[in-house]
Design an enzyme around this catalytic site. Sequence first.
Site, short mmCIF file in Angstrom:
data_model
loop_
_atom_site.label_atom_id
_atom_site.label_comp_id
_atom_site.label_asym_id
_atom_site.label_seq_id
_atom_site.Cartn_x
_atom_site.Cartn_y
_atom_site.Cartn_z
N GLY A 6 0.31 4.46 0.64
CA GLY A 6 1.26 4.70 -0.45
C GLY A 6 1.20 3.56 -1.44
N SER A 31 2.26 2.03 4.05
CA SER A 31 2.64 1.55 2.71
C SER A 31 1.65 0.50 2.25
CB SER A 31 4.03 0.90 2.76
OG SER A 31 3.94 -0.39 3.34
N ASP A 32 1.47 0.38 0.94
CA ASP A 32 0.78 -0.80 0.45
C ASP A 32 1.66 -1.99 0.83
OD1 ASP A 32 -0.92 -2.61 -0.71
OD2 ASP A 32 -1.21 -1.48 -2.56
N TRP A 33 1.08 -3.18 0.75
CA TRP A 33 1.76 -4.35 1.32
C TRP A 33 3.01 -4.71 0.50
CZ3 TRP A 33 -1.58 -2.43 4.11
CH2 TRP A 33 -2.01 -2.99 5.32
N ALA A 34 4.16 -4.45 1.09
CA ALA A 34 5.47 -4.67 0.46
C ALA A 34 5.77 -3.61 -0.59
CB ALA A 34 5.58 -6.07 -0.14
#
Length: 747
Positions: free
Chosen positions: A245, A278-281
Amino acid sequence: MKNKPISTALAFVAIIGISCKREGAVNKGEMDLAMEESYQGTPVSMQYDEKIDSLIAQMTLEEKVGMLHGSSMFATAAVERLGIPEFTMADGPLGVREEISRDSWAPAGWDNDFATYYPAGGGLAATWNPEMAYRFGNSVGAEARARDKDMLLSPAINIIRTPLGGRTYEYFTEDPFLNKKMTVPFVVGVQENDVAVSEKHYAANNQETHRDYVDVQIDERTLREIYLPAFKAAVTEGQAYGFMGAYNKFRGDYLCENEYMLQTVLRDQWGFDGIVVSDWAAVHDTKKALESGTDIEMGTPKPFDEFYFADALIKAVKEGKIEERYVDRAVKRVLQVMFTIKAIDDEGRKKGELSTEKHFQDAYDIASESIVLLKNDGGLLPINLDNIKSVAVIGNNATKKNALGGFGAGVKTKREVTPLEGLKNRLPESVQINYAEGYREGYSENEKAKLGDITLNGPVTLDELDPMLVEEAVNAAKNSDVAIIFAGSNRDYETEASDRASLALPFGQEALIEKVMVANPNTIVVMIAGAPFDLEQISEKSSALVWSWFNGSEGGNALADVLLGDVNPSGKLPWTMPKKLEDSPAHAIDAFPGDSTVVYKEGILVGYRWFDTKEIEPLYPFGYGLSYTEFEFLDVQTDKATYQEDEMIKIDVNVKNIGNITGKETVQVYVSKPNSTVERANKELKGFGKAELKSGETKTISIPIPIKELGYYNVANNSWEVEKGDYHIKVGNSSRNILSNIKITIN
Ligand code: BGC
């Protein structure tokens, strides 16, 4: 199990060794397009359902939640007492990234995490060869296994909407058809190694500027026709086990919290059974993200139990604010993928291999098909060694390494052959190499901290040339029979987290190139870059212009082989090289970068679709690339003149190599719909095929196009619709060099 036929177009490139696997997932909603695919993945296995349900029943809420968020930088927690290991991930698009510390971005400092550096996405796409995408995927997938990873955070397949995009080098193309044709074999190749892919960045992540919050507004038709086809094909054909995402918002909701994109489109319509990471954070809300379909939250360092999918999730479930079934649903998806890739009960799991000669050969073969010959007017190329005693090798890019650099994922590799090393490896000892650096990469110290934010703060490069370096370069050029200047950019300049401020060549290179060309008219300009630059002046003045990429471990050898004629270039641009930035759609209509919102006002007219429809001359068009030989297209024909909607058009082209040496040509088929009831681009790529031909040889290239591929997305009833009537089938060797135009009719 039923094998699908291998398309005849592909039969011209070696496709031996590709296993064609099971038919695609059931398409639950949206009508599927191409049905002739050669590459099919194996779906997520449902055979472990009972076992998984029983495992979940034995798990505490804390154990389940531990599987849904990073418990280190690139892994979720294990449940050891039940035999569930950590789920491990690694970037990425250029090869398997070096090991990162468990709780910070610092490299872990291991000595066994070297990997093959593969050509960046633009280079792979420039091969126009799906077999190369399969080999890339299969090779990097084996490396991911050898590094004991469960998921490779690749491929990166966002559409190139602006030439300024910081990640243009990483992405494939501006065209949705080429994008999907390269994505699917890549996915199949990776996953055959018992490793999941992570299709990223889903979706509409086409700029780095404001990427953390920008709300992207795209009309539905454009979304379906331009930005989603490769993601869709990754699911329905490639059977991708993972999606990532994106950071940005889409129509008001963050992509990791976007019910429409994650549930309606991805799962309900396409039938995705895998995991959304998810993409990171990129998660901002526990309930919304989990319920809309994000399964795993990954992030950047902060106490891992402070993630949205950690203690906050446990609390929300205990307080009855989130139903536990959502936790179970995500855990089940993760376990289904883990069983499918044999991460649990790992008997028979592929072990992979790392940095082998075979993998360097894969990197070499991809690189050698990716290099694009843009101009060769004076016959300088290939360099004729009979007439040459000395070569000036000029430019910082002759020695610059790009496996690491900039912000974002790179590869720690034991081999990166630079252009200078490649020439040293390939030139006979009798040829003297006169090297001069010429220009130097430089950034303003004060501004350096802002390198991740170039668009907002203006250029931070130092563009003054050093007169001493210029003098050395000019002297080297004067004293050599031929000069090769290696210019372009590098991965410090083209980087994740920032877009470029302009198309100008940085570090004063344009002035240097002019001086070198004056000093020696036999100057070959080689660009090493991942994204378009303003080359109008250089292109006008130079007689030999070559485009190479951040081209992997063997990039320098492949480049030397092209320059010396051992490899005949066959790359074709995967995007349009504009004459100036304002010619590009998003810039022409001032629809980049937006602020809190960006509206893709150009709609479906992305890349060449815009240039062709608006009749704007590009510097070098999409699909363009020369060869050292020449080809003729003869007897272009379709198998019929009229078709029904469920049929396939078969286009046959006799391609003849009329030059003196062996070469590869790519036949490109574009389709136009005159008098359409809806807006249409002037033409759209709908098929292509690449073949190798010896001097004098003729081959028939057959390109199948399912009629369904000619449909447009009708927003009135949310389905693909093929208009009846006349179409023009345009066959050429670039989007602007159409050699034959055939009218067909659909009844
Ligand atoms: C990038 C992703 C990458 C992730 C992990 C993010 O900043 O957007 O492409 O996979 O970091 O390194």
